[in-house]
Design a protein around this motif. Structure first.
Motif, PDB file in Angstrom:
ATOM      1  N   HIS A   1       2.193   1.852  -3.424  1.00  0.00           N
ATOM      2  CA  HIS A   1       1.164   2.353  -4.336  1.00  0.00           C
ATOM      3  C   HIS A   1       0.882   3.832  -4.091  1.00  0.00           C
ATOM      4  O   HIS A   1       0.872   4.642  -5.035  1.00  0.00           O
ATOM      5  CB  HIS A   1      -0.121   1.544  -4.181  1.00  0.00           C
ATOM      6  CG  HIS A   1      -1.265   2.097  -4.981  1.00  0.00           C
ATOM      7  ND1 HIS A   1      -1.330   2.016  -6.362  1.00  0.00           N
ATOM      8  CD2 HIS A   1      -2.376   2.791  -4.584  1.00  0.00           C
ATOM      9  CE1 HIS A   1      -2.430   2.603  -6.782  1.00  0.00           C
ATOM     10  NE2 HIS A   1      -3.074   3.088  -5.734  1.00  0.00           N
ATOM     11  N   VAL A   2       0.646   4.201  -2.844  1.00  0.00           N
ATOM     12  CA  VAL A   2       0.273   5.586  -2.532  1.00  0.00           C
ATOM     13  C   VAL A   2       1.402   6.554  -2.863  1.00  0.00           C
ATOM     14  O   VAL A   2       1.157   7.692  -3.285  1.00  0.00           O
ATOM     15  CB  VAL A   2      -0.162   5.692  -1.051  1.00  0.00           C
ATOM     16  CG1 VAL A   2      -0.285   7.154  -0.616  1.00  0.00           C
ATOM     17  CG2 VAL A   2      -1.490   4.979  -0.841  1.00  0.00           C
TER      18      VAL A   2
ATOM     19  N   ARG B   1       0.833  -1.207   0.000  1.00  0.00           N
ATOM     20  CA  ARG B   1       0.000   0.000   0.000  1.00  0.00           C
ATOM     21  C   ARG B   1       0.872   1.264   0.000  1.00  0.00           C
ATOM     22  O   ARG B   1       0.558   2.235  -0.706  1.00  0.00           O
ATOM     23  CB  ARG B   1      -0.928  -0.011   1.214  1.00  0.00           C
ATOM     24  CG  ARG B   1      -1.901   1.167   1.283  1.00  0.00           C
ATOM     25  CD  ARG B   1      -2.999   1.064   0.231  1.00  0.00           C
ATOM     26  NE  ARG B   1      -3.746  -0.172   0.367  1.00  0.00           N
ATOM     27  CZ  ARG B   1      -4.795  -0.335   1.194  1.00  0.00           C
ATOM     28  NH1 ARG B   1      -5.205   0.673   1.958  1.00  0.00           N
ATOM     29  NH2 ARG B   1      -5.426  -1.495   1.243  1.00  0.00           N
TER      30      ARG B   1
ATOM     31  N   THR C   1      -2.190  13.782  -3.100  1.00  0.00           N
ATOM     32  CA  THR C   1      -1.739  13.326  -4.414  1.00  0.00           C
ATOM     33  C   THR C   1      -2.949  12.787  -5.171  1.00  0.00           C
ATOM     34  O   THR C   1      -4.064  12.731  -4.627  1.00  0.00           O
ATOM     35  CB  THR C   1      -0.684  12.199  -4.293  1.00  0.00           C
ATOM     36  OG1 THR C   1      -1.335  10.986  -3.858  1.00  0.00           O
ATOM     37  CG2 THR C   1       0.414  12.560  -3.303  1.00  0.00           C
TER      38      THR C   1
ATOM     39  N   GLU D   1      -5.422  10.771   4.227  1.00  0.00           N
ATOM     40  CA  GLU D   1      -5.209   9.350   3.940  1.00  0.00           C
ATOM     41  C   GLU D   1      -3.722   9.033   3.842  1.00  0.00           C
ATOM     42  O   GLU D   1      -3.249   8.041   4.399  1.00  0.00           O
ATOM     43  CB  GLU D   1      -5.916   8.978   2.634  1.00  0.00           C
ATOM     44  CG  GLU D   1      -7.432   8.985   2.727  1.00  0.00           C
ATOM     45  CD  GLU D   1      -8.099   8.880   1.362  1.00  0.00           C
ATOM     46  OE1 GLU D   1      -9.315   8.617   1.320  1.00  0.00           O
ATOM     47  OE2 GLU D   1      -7.403   9.086   0.334  1.00  0.00           O
ATOM     48  N   ARG D   2      -3.006   9.869   3.108  1.00  0.00           N
ATOM     49  CA  ARG D   2      -1.570   9.659   2.945  1.00  0.00           C
ATOM     50  C   ARG D   2      -0.853   9.747   4.290  1.00  0.00           C
ATOM     51  O   ARG D   2       0.014   8.928   4.612  1.00  0.00           O
ATOM     52  CB  ARG D   2      -1.015  10.701   1.977  1.00  0.00           C
ATOM     53  CG  ARG D   2       0.486  10.608   1.709  1.00  0.00           C
ATOM     54  CD  ARG D   2       0.893  11.678   0.692  1.00  0.00           C
ATOM     55  NE  ARG D   2       2.320  11.639   0.427  1.00  0.00           N
ATOM     56  CZ  ARG D   2       3.246  12.235   1.180  1.00  0.00           C
ATOM     57  NH1 ARG D   2       2.850  12.906   2.265  1.00  0.00           N
ATOM     58  NH2 ARG D   2       4.525  12.161   0.874  1.00  0.00           N
TER      59      ARG D   2
ATOM     60  N   LEU E   1      -1.569   6.688   6.555  1.00  0.00           N
ATOM     61  CA  LEU E   1      -0.843   5.514   6.080  1.00  0.00           C
ATOM     62  C   LEU E   1       0.636   5.603   6.457  1.00  0.00           C
ATOM     63  O   LEU E   1       1.230   4.626   6.926  1.00  0.00           O
ATOM     64  CB  LEU E   1      -0.986   5.389   4.565  1.00  0.00           C
ATOM     65  CG  LEU E   1      -0.179   4.258   3.918  1.00  0.00           C
ATOM     66  CD1 LEU E   1      -0.680   2.895   4.392  1.00  0.00           C
ATOM     67  CD2 LEU E   1      -0.244   4.351   2.393  1.00  0.00           C
TER      68      LEU E   1
ATOM     69  N   ARG F   1      -3.430   9.865  -5.720  1.00  0.00           N
ATOM     70  CA  ARG F   1      -3.741   8.537  -5.183  1.00  0.00           C
ATOM     71  C   ARG F   1      -4.295   8.570  -3.756  1.00  0.00           C
ATOM     72  O   ARG F   1      -4.755   7.549  -3.260  1.00  0.00           O
ATOM     73  CB  ARG F   1      -2.485   7.663  -5.216  1.00  0.00           C
ATOM     74  CG  ARG F   1      -1.947   7.454  -6.622  1.00  0.00           C
ATOM     75  CD  ARG F   1      -0.860   6.413  -6.674  1.00  0.00           C
ATOM     76  NE  ARG F   1      -0.452   6.138  -8.054  1.00  0.00           N
ATOM     77  CZ  ARG F   1       0.284   5.116  -8.426  1.00  0.00           C
ATOM     78  NH1 ARG F   1       0.717   4.245  -7.519  1.00  0.00           N
ATOM     79  NH2 ARG F   1       0.621   4.935  -9.697  1.00  0.00           N
ATOM     80  N   ALA F   2      -4.215   9.710  -3.092  1.00  0.00           N
ATOM     81  CA  ALA F   2      -4.695   9.775  -1.702  1.00  0.00           C
ATOM     82  C   ALA F   2      -4.870  11.223  -1.288  1.00  0.00           C
ATOM     83  O   ALA F   2      -4.118  12.103  -1.736  1.00  0.00           O
ATOM     84  CB  ALA F   2      -3.710   9.081  -0.762  1.00  0.00           C
ATOM     85  N   THR F   3      -5.844  11.454  -0.424  1.00  0.00           N
ATOM     86  CA  THR F   3      -5.974  12.773   0.185  1.00  0.00           C
ATOM     87  C   THR F   3      -4.827  12.984   1.165  1.00  0.00           C
ATOM     88  O   THR F   3      -4.096  12.037   1.514  1.00  0.00           O
ATOM     89  CB  THR F   3      -7.302  12.910   0.936  1.00  0.00           C
ATOM     90  OG1 THR F   3      -7.278  12.019   2.077  1.00  0.00           O
ATOM     91  CG2 THR F   3      -8.487  12.567   0.051  1.00  0.00           C
TER      92      THR F   3
END
Length: 470
Positions: free
Chosen positions: A308-309, A305, A407, A414-415, A418, A409-411
């Protein structure tokens, strides 16, 4: 199942130099709630987590496995329990309960002395735990004071737990055990000696195995420093602010144990045999390695994950690193399956998983887990180190961070969460404790590998060598 407030029962638990009420410590409350998922799943998913015997319903951990299907059902239950805590709780009730399942049938070897029948005591205790679904932890490891000396040669009396008085109604013990995981919130302690550090003839006073409630006068539970971060949220520390498995140093200060709760006493050879010959070791190993798979899968998913992010998963070099992790995971899953399919019925009709396969898991899984942590560290690197406190999103800089850290791929939130999770598992005190736990909770890694080498069946390989070398 008990509530946290029920643990205000007189047990002597100490933290940072003060005797405490367990119910007042927030991280203890959270940990107990996760531990209680073991009991909750019996209600919400009974087809997997319970079985019927003589008209009564019991948790599946207590079922004596008679065939591979029984082990597979227990595997599924162990996995579902572990998934509720991401494999981070190694001593949920199903761990020792899996051993209690077979202790009742294998206890005859314990024999008796002039005061009591040890075999009958162990059988009765195992049946008692099953009837009440008691949460037991174990006090196994002796404090590492001076391994160059025999245990009876260390004068302090705290190199282990030993009998100081033998009476008609029971024994009085004193001493200590280290790294007693979950002891502050368990009901009982099962006390015995580890088989890898064998007692010798002069160690007979230390040759004891018994069970005692944690409320017993003279039992003192001294907790290590907590690993949570008060003042920060679970967004900042998603794991260490959610649970702490709470290792403790347990002191026995003139503790009385009635004969009915004693299983070994004054017999160093029987003490050395207790963990293995009782069947507790092999059945708890099965539960433990299923839990270990769950934890390894969580760590592997986290690494993927993060890749990916951060937009790294399209690079061949990163894919190779992640592929190594997924291959490791499959190898461990395969070894567990092999342990179940290559199990055998013992002389009691108990279906026992393959020890060689389980030892292979224990010898390999800690390194695979560390590999997953290292890959995550390398991929997240400065990104996870530089995450601001989550409170910043609600402060003056919130609008800037929302834009700067987001980004495609994520707010930003969220980023950040993670990356905080990545830091918590790979680099915080919580994560380092989890890594140490995986390496050492199952015993000395060197001895595990040595035992595996000595027990491996190489009949076919030797036959091929002999054919070529004649």
């Amino acid at each position: 199942m008990h509530t946290i407030d029920q643990l205000d029962d007189g047990r002597a638990v100490y933290l940072n130099g003060q005797r405490i009420n367990v119910a007042t410590i927030p991280i203890f409350r959270k940990t107990l709630a996760l531990n209680n998922q073991y009991y909750a799943l019996q209600q919400t998913h009974p087809t997997v987590h319970t079985y019927q015997e003589d008209g009564q319903t019991y948790d599946i951990a207590f079922k004596v496995p008679r065939n591979v299907a029984d082990l597979r059902q227990k595997h599924r239950a162990y996995q579902e329990i572990a998934q509720t805590n991401n494999g981070m709780l190694g001593r949920t009730p199903d761990f020792l309960n899996s051993g209690m399942a077979v202790l009742a049938e294998r206890s005859a070897f314990l024999g008796h002395n002039d005061w009591t029948d040890f075999a009958a005591n162990a059988k009765r205790y195992a049946e008692q735990v099953k009837a009440h679904d008691t949460f037991i932890s174990h006090a196994l490891q002796n404090p590492q004071l001076d391994r160059s000396q025999p245990i009876n040669g260390i004068p302090s009396g705290y190199a282990g737990v030993h009998t100081i008085e033998r009476r008609a109604d029971g024994i009085v013990v004193s001493g200590a055990k280290m790294v007693n995981t979950m002891a502050p919130i368990a009901d009982d302690l099962l006390v015995f000696n580890p088989p890898e550090l064998l007692l010798e003839k002069g160690d007979t006073s230390y040759a004891v195995a018994f069970a005692t409630p944690l409320t017993t006068p003279g039992v003192k539970i001294i907790c290590r420093k907590l690993l949570d971060h008060p003042g920060y949220t679970e967004d900042d520390y998603p794991l260490s602010n959610s649970l702490d498995e709470i290792d403790a140093y347990v002191v026995f200060d003139h503790v009385f144990v009635p004969w009915e709760n004693v299983f070994v006493e004054n017999d160093y050879q029987m003490s050395n045999r207790f963990f293995i010959d009782s069947g507790i070791f092999i059945q708890t190993s099965h539960q433990d390695e299923v839990r270990g798979i769950t934890k390894l899968e969580f760590a592997t998913s986290l690494a993927i994950r993060v890749a990916h992010v951060l937009g790294l998963d399209g690079f061949l070099g990163v894919q190779e690193q992640l592929g190594r992790l997924t291959a490791n995971l499959e190898l461990i899953k395969g070894a567990i399956t092999r342990s179940e399919e290559n199990g055998q019925l013992d002389e009691f009709g108990i279906y026992t998983p393959s020890q060689q396969a389980l030892l292979a898991v224990r010898a390999s899984l800690p390194g695979y887990f560390e590999d997953a942590l290292k890959v995550t560290q390398h991929l997240a690197a400065g990104s996870m180190v530089g995450v601001p406190g989550f409170g910043e999103f609600n402060g003056d800089n919130g609008p800037i961070l929302q834009q700067a850290l987001a980004t495609s791929r994520a707010t930003a939130e969220e980023r950040s969460k993670l990356l905080n999770l990545a830091f918590d598992l790979t680099s915080s005190g919580f994560g380092q404790r989890q890594l140490m736990y995986e390496y050492y909770h199952g015993g000395d890694p060197m001895r595990i590998r040595s035992k595996h080498y000595l027990g491996e069946d190489l009949t076919n390989g030797d036959a091929m060598l002999d054919r070529l070398l004649k």
